[in-house]
Design a protein around this motif. Structure first.
Motif, PDB file in Angstrom:
ATOM      1  N   PRO A 153       0.843  -1.198   0.000  1.00 19.96           N
ATOM      2  CA  PRO A 153       0.000   0.000   0.000  1.00 19.96           C
ATOM      3  C   PRO A 153       0.880   1.250   0.000  1.00 19.96           C
ATOM      4  CG  PRO A 153       0.244  -0.796   2.231  1.00 19.96           C
ATOM      5  CD  PRO A 153       1.093  -1.694   1.361  1.00 19.96           C
ATOM      6  N   TRP A 186      -6.381   4.691   1.736  1.00 19.59           N
ATOM      7  CA  TRP A 186      -5.391   3.646   1.458  1.00 19.59           C
ATOM      8  C   TRP A 186      -4.878   3.070   2.775  1.00 19.59           C
ATOM      9  CZ3 TRP A 186      -1.399   2.873  -2.789  1.00 19.59           C
ATOM     10  CH2 TRP A 186      -1.930   3.131  -4.058  1.00 19.59           C
ATOM     11  N   ASN A 187      -4.361   1.848   2.693  1.00 17.37           N
ATOM     12  CA  ASN A 187      -3.627   1.254   3.813  1.00 17.37           C
ATOM     13  C   ASN A 187      -2.191   1.763   3.815  1.00 17.37           C
ATOM     14  OD1 ASN A 187      -5.758  -0.925   2.877  1.00 17.37           O
ATOM     15  ND2 ASN A 187      -5.366  -1.282   5.039  1.00 17.37           N
ATOM     16  N   GLN A 188      -1.481   1.451   4.886  1.00 16.26           N
ATOM     17  CA  GLN A 188      -0.125   1.962   5.092  1.00 16.26           C
ATOM     18  C   GLN A 188       0.818   0.822   5.507  1.00 16.26           C
ATOM     19  OE1 GLN A 188       0.093   5.689   5.103  1.00 16.26           O
ATOM     20  NE2 GLN A 188      -1.979   5.373   4.289  1.00 16.26           N
ATOM     21  N   GLU A 211       0.097  -4.790   4.887  1.00 11.46           N
ATOM     22  CA  GLU A 211      -0.375  -3.528   5.483  1.00 11.46           C
ATOM     23  C   GLU A 211      -0.377  -3.659   6.999  1.00 11.46           C
ATOM     24  OE1 GLU A 211      -3.411  -3.809   7.123  1.00 11.46           O
ATOM     25  OE2 GLU A 211      -3.802  -5.828   6.393  1.00 11.46           O
ATOM     26  N   GLY A 219      -2.462  -2.411   9.280  1.00 13.76           N
ATOM     27  CA  GLY A 219      -3.723  -2.238   9.998  1.00 13.76           C
ATOM     28  C   GLY A 219      -4.182  -0.793  10.092  1.00 13.76           C
ATOM     29  N   GLU A 220      -3.390   0.138   9.576  1.00 11.08           N
ATOM     30  CA  GLU A 220      -3.715   1.560   9.636  1.00 11.08           C
ATOM     31  C   GLU A 220      -4.251   2.013   8.278  1.00 11.08           C
ATOM     32  OE1 GLU A 220      -1.526   5.684  11.106  1.00 11.08           O
ATOM     33  OE2 GLU A 220      -0.311   4.102  10.206  1.00 11.08           O
ATOM     34  N   GLU A 221      -5.473   2.478   8.259  1.00 13.16           N
ATOM     35  CA  GLU A 221      -6.054   3.074   7.060  1.00 13.16           C
ATOM     36  C   GLU A 221      -6.151   4.582   7.262  1.00 13.16           C
ATOM     37  OE1 GLU A 221      -8.971   0.015   4.742  1.00 13.16           O
ATOM     38  OE2 GLU A 221      -9.843   1.177   6.360  1.00 13.16           O
ATOM     39  N   ARG A 258      -8.228  -0.231  -0.599  1.00 11.72           N
ATOM     40  CA  ARG A 258      -8.292  -0.875   0.714  1.00 11.72           C
ATOM     41  C   ARG A 258      -8.031  -2.382   0.584  1.00 11.72           C
ATOM     42  NH1 ARG A 258     -13.756   0.715   3.560  1.00 11.72           N
ATOM     43  NH2 ARG A 258     -12.524   0.119   5.405  1.00 11.72           N
ATOM     44  N   ARG A 313      -6.472  -6.218   2.869  1.00 11.43           N
ATOM     45  CA  ARG A 313      -6.125  -6.894   4.119  1.00 11.43           C
ATOM     46  C   ARG A 313      -5.044  -7.946   3.854  1.00 11.43           C
ATOM     47  NH1 ARG A 313      -8.392  -3.085   5.373  1.00 11.43           N
ATOM     48  NH2 ARG A 313     -10.323  -2.823   6.589  1.00 11.43           N
TER      49      ARG A 313
END
Length: 348
Positions: free
Chosen positions: A166, A205-207, A241, A243-245, A295, A297
């Protein structure tokens, strides 16, 4: 000792290289573009081959003599990927196994909403079909498809993995390199005197920190080494990722807060970037790269034991990246290198 060919010892690849060197379990060769860059790698115990991504013969030959190839240079160079696949095919014809880990990117998942709202669509890497349902014209997809199609022919001896990061943040250890998306937004904001965002900045977006991402590659590699060809062939895709969006508007607001504190913008409030300024971002891909929803997982890596360990995006921006950017000199005129492929259509 397994041999590794690393294509792209930069931001991501440099961190992967450091992790591979720790336990001295691999014989590593990396592709370097300049003769002057070779001694630094030799001091680390890393062999080098001289060439660029366009040197197909060099890449194919080194791939054919390597057990493992990790491509972290770019998600958008088809010739280098084709050269790697040629080398992998040569190995399989000799009855030798091969592992190839390629770097794609979450722009693959991006929409054309340009900050208008947060999408409910979340991709799960345990559901290969949802990724394969993406259009062939999606960013990075042409390159990914070359690997996916080769997997069908070569999977009896070769194992293929596609890492899909991401937003990458953080600073690399040895060369103090920065990532692309957020630093470009910072540089834009400094140049124009306000924190900018695409549209309303609502897209998400995820990080992942680059060091956590590098651990993801090594986790993936170790699993691929132990798993059977049939098991690996079931699904090539891996997200990574932490877990931080974050929405792009949240990122712009934090950039504004930090730059206001540093005296670089008068008002920390984010403003919409006019389309005529997109060349100071990513040109025609600006809406995709810093304005879309992507997004996802990383369920597969987590099930392999990977866990994020590094500081958050905003802590890294304030403590690590922005202080380096504030030391830069010279005029900034947007990010010039390729950031996406495909035929993404902007809304403008």
């Amino acid at each position: 000792m397994p041999s590794v060919f690393l294509v792209g010892p930069g931001l991501i690849g440099g961190e992967v290289l450091d992790l591979l060197l720790i336990n001295k379990e691999y014989e590593i060769t990396t592709l370097v573009r300049r003769e002057a860059a070779r001694p630094a790698f030799h001091e680390l115990g890393v062999k080098t081959v001289l060439g660029s991504l366009s040197d197909k013969t060099v890449i194919a030959s080194q791939t054919a003599s390597s057990d493992i190839v990790i491509h972290t240079a770019t998600a958008d160079d088809l010739p280098s990927v084709q050269a790697i696949l040629e080398g992998v095919q040569e190995r399989t014809q000799r009855g030798q196994q091969a592992i190839y880990i390629h770097t794609s990117g979450a722009s693959l998942l991006g929409d054309n909403l340009e900050g208008s709202y947060k999408s409910d669509l979340i991709f799960d890497d345990e559901k290969e079909s949802s990724i394969d349902a993406l259009p062939d014209s999606a960013a990075h997809r042409e390159i990914d498809l070359a690997i996916v199609n080769a997997r069908k022919e070569l999977s009896s001896h070769a194992k293929f993995g596609i890492m899909i990061p991401p937003v990458i943040y953080g600073v690399s250890t040895r060369e103090r390199r920065l990532s692309i998306q957020l630093p470009t937004m910072v540089r834009y904001s400094i140049k124009h005197g306000y924190p900018g965002m695409i549209g309303q900045g609502l897209s998400v977006w995820n990080q992942v920190h680059v060091k956590d991402l590098a651990r993801g590659y090594v986790t993936l590699l170790h699993w691929m080494e132990q798993a059977s060809c049939n098991e690996v062939a079931e699904n090539p895709y891996f997200f990574c990722e932490n877990g931080e969006e974050l929405s792009w508007g949240q990122c712009a607001a934090e950039i504004g807060r930090i730059l206001h504190k540093a005296g670089k913008v008068a008002d920390p409030t984010p403003k919409t970037i006019p389309t005529e300024n997109y060349d100071d971002l990513f040109g025609e891909y600006s809406g995709l790269v810093v304005g879309s929803n992507a997004r996802n997982r990383a369920n597969r890596l987590r099930k392999l034991g990977w866990r994020p360990q590094e500081k958050s995006t905003f802590a890294s921006l304030e403590e690590d990246e922005i202080p380096l950017i504030l030391q830069e000199t010279g005029e900034f005129n947007g990010y010039a290198a390729p950031v996406a492929s495909g035929t993404f259509e902007s809304k403008k």
